[in-house]
Scaffold this motif. Structure first.
Motif, PDB file in Angstrom:
ATOM      1  N   PRO A  94       0.835  -1.201   0.000  1.00 26.78           N
ATOM      2  CA  PRO A  94       0.000   0.000   0.000  1.00 26.78           C
ATOM      3  C   PRO A  94       0.868   1.250   0.000  1.00 26.78           C
ATOM      4  CG  PRO A  94       0.101  -0.930   2.201  1.00 26.78           C
ATOM      5  CD  PRO A  94       0.851  -1.864   1.310  1.00 26.78           C
ATOM      6  N   ARG A  95       0.531   2.182  -0.854  1.00 26.60           N
ATOM      7  CA  ARG A  95       1.209   3.482  -0.891  1.00 26.60           C
ATOM      8  C   ARG A  95       0.150   4.564  -0.894  1.00 26.60           C
ATOM      9  NH1 ARG A  95       6.330   2.805  -5.116  1.00 26.60           N
ATOM     10  NH2 ARG A  95       7.299   1.052  -4.032  1.00 26.60           N
ATOM     11  N   GLY A  96      -0.249   4.924   0.314  1.00 27.66           N
ATOM     12  CA  GLY A  96      -1.337   5.882   0.417  1.00 27.66           C
ATOM     13  C   GLY A  96      -2.637   5.267  -0.058  1.00 27.66           C
ATOM     14  N   ALA A  97      -3.294   5.953  -0.999  1.00 27.26           N
ATOM     15  CA  ALA A  97      -4.565   5.453  -1.525  1.00 27.26           C
ATOM     16  C   ALA A  97      -4.361   4.424  -2.626  1.00 27.26           C
ATOM     17  CB  ALA A  97      -5.385   6.625  -2.065  1.00 27.26           C
ATOM     18  N   ILE A  98      -3.107   4.180  -3.009  1.00 28.78           N
ATOM     19  CA  ILE A  98      -2.799   3.262  -4.099  1.00 28.78           C
ATOM     20  C   ILE A  98      -2.197   1.979  -3.544  1.00 28.78           C
ATOM     21  CG2 ILE A  98      -1.441   2.944  -6.209  1.00 28.78           C
ATOM     22  CD1 ILE A  98      -1.407   5.964  -6.534  1.00 28.78           C
ATOM     23  N   ILE A  99      -2.570   0.854  -4.154  1.00 31.15           N
ATOM     24  CA  ILE A  99      -1.954  -0.433  -3.844  1.00 31.15           C
ATOM     25  C   ILE A  99      -1.083  -0.818  -5.039  1.00 31.15           C
ATOM     26  CG2 ILE A  99      -2.339  -2.842  -3.268  1.00 31.15           C
ATOM     27  CD1 ILE A  99      -5.129  -1.993  -2.264  1.00 31.15           C
ATOM     28  N   VAL A 100       0.181  -1.062  -4.788  1.00 29.59           N
ATOM     29  CA  VAL A 100       1.124  -1.363  -5.860  1.00 29.59           C
ATOM     30  C   VAL A 100       1.546  -2.814  -5.762  1.00 29.59           C
ATOM     31  CG1 VAL A 100       3.385  -0.843  -6.833  1.00 29.59           C
ATOM     32  CG2 VAL A 100       1.971   1.001  -5.919  1.00 29.59           C
TER      33      VAL A 100
END
Length: 388
Positions: free
Chosen positions: A294-300
């Motif tokens: 998870p990177r903030g509101a984004i899942i990578v």
């Protein structure tokens, strides 16, 4: 310097500084002939039968020092550069931490070609080096001469045969003080190789045990393979930066704010992603390593599709996968998750991109980065172990 002040180990290091076959040429060939009491010896190849001979020091008992001298003068022939070779004996070799055999190129190559896996007891009973080591311990224990640790040698040999790499627990249950994976009990009268090379998991091979015979595939300790985003398949390790692979990234967003909702979806979604990466590339799921972060509101998701099959081609797999539209890829992922009986609605997941690693926001997730990121460290990665 004054040779009379050197210890026996220092003398061996001096006369055989490369863990080689110094007995192949004069003047050491004369010493080899002398110790073996055979003037017809032409070199180490002729002396090889004595590599496994037992010598008792300091009086050169049992065999008049033939085994000790052969291993000292013919260390390469006697397998002292190979931590996993069939010959257990290293007495006489410049063997041990920081010494010539252990720092030789051949020794390091054996470690780097090793695997951080263990065979079970029944498989080890069919594995020639393991069986030869047991036979060497048994031979030591059955010598008619009185040698330190003979009874223990027989008990260790039996435990190794019966229990494989679990032999340590068996010995502990019998209250036998045998040492540990990396060092034999100092009271024993032998110099043998140590067992971590065959039992790296039971022995706890890690970064802290790097000065040992532990496998180091691609230079990683066994404990570092997962951090380096490696994949294990068919008794072999594959690691980014070392093994051919299609590298890429998936990015997703989610409207869910409840951690329990995301936690419940994590494994089903990741399994569906792995399956779809294999499907659209033309590979198989067992070849895919996917790490989600998870990177903030984004899942990578950073992935590697390793070329575990010789018929696969990076260009073909890449073209197949990266020519797939995100919508088509997402539809299949959602279909697979739904087939597992999981409701995706509450999570509001949306796959926003699929492509080469350059799509990763911020910096690329590379080998070893997991260890540097507290968020990612606590998330599971997906490889074949989750698919079987």
């Amino acid at each position: 310097g004054d040779l009379t002040t050197l210890s026996l180990a220092d003398s061996i290091d001096l006369f055989n500084p490369e863990c080689g076959d110094v007995g192949d040429a004069e003047p050491m060939l004369n010493y080899l002939k002398f110790f073996l009491q055979n003037e017809s010896i032409q070199g180490c190849a002729d002396a090889a039968p004595f590599c496994t001979s037992i010598s008792s020091l300091p009086d050169y008992g049992v065999d008049d020092g033939k085994g000790w001298a052969t291993r000292m003068l013919c260390s390469e022939t006697c397998g002292c550069r190979n931590p996993a070779g069939e010959n257990l004996h290293v007495q006489g070799c410049p063997y041990g931490s920081g010494r010539a055999c252990q720092v030789s190129e051949s020794f390091l190559e054996h470690r780097q070609s090793g695997v951080c896996l263990e065979q079970n007891a029944s498989s080890l009973q069919q594995f020639a080096p393991w069986v030869q080591w047991i036979e060497a311990l048994t031979s030591y224990g059955l010598q008619s001469a009185t040698l330190a640790g003979q009874q223990e040698a027989l008990l260790i040999a039996q435990a190794m045969w019966d229990h494989g790499c679990d032999f340590q627990a068996n010995l502990s249950a019998q209250n036998i003080s045998w040492g540990d994976c990396f060092n034999w009990n100092s009271s024993f009268g032998w110099d043998f190789k140590t067992l971590e090379v065959f039992c790296p998991l039971s022995c706890g091979c890690s970064r802290e045990t790097s000065d040992s015979s532990c496998p180091q595939p691609f230079g990683y300790s066994c404990a570092e393979l997962d951090q380096a985003r490696c994949l294990t398949w068919n008794q072999q390790h594959y690691c980014p930066g070392h093994s051919p692979a299609v590298e890429g990234a998936i990015t997703m967003t989610s409207t869910a704010t409840d951690p329990t909702v995301l936690a419940a979806l994590f494994m089903p979604v990741q399994m569906a992603l792995v399956n779809s990466l294999a499907y659209f590339s033309g590979a198989q799921s067992y070849a895919v390593r996917l790490d989600m972060q998870p990177r903030g509101a984004i899942i990578v998701g950073a992935f590697s599709i390793f070329l575990v099959d010789d018929t696969w081609n990076i260009q073909t797999l890449s073209s197949n996968l990266f020519s797939t539209s995100v919508n088509i890829f997402e539809a299949r992922v959602f279909q697979l998750v739904a087939a597992q009986g999981v409701n995706m609605t509450a999570a509001g997941i949306d796959i926003t991109s699929l492509g080469p690693p350059s799509l990763l926001p911020g910096r690329r997730l590379g080998p070893g980065d997991i260890d540097d990121d507290d968020d990612l460290r606590h998330l599971p990665s997906l490889s074949r172990k989750h698919l079987i």
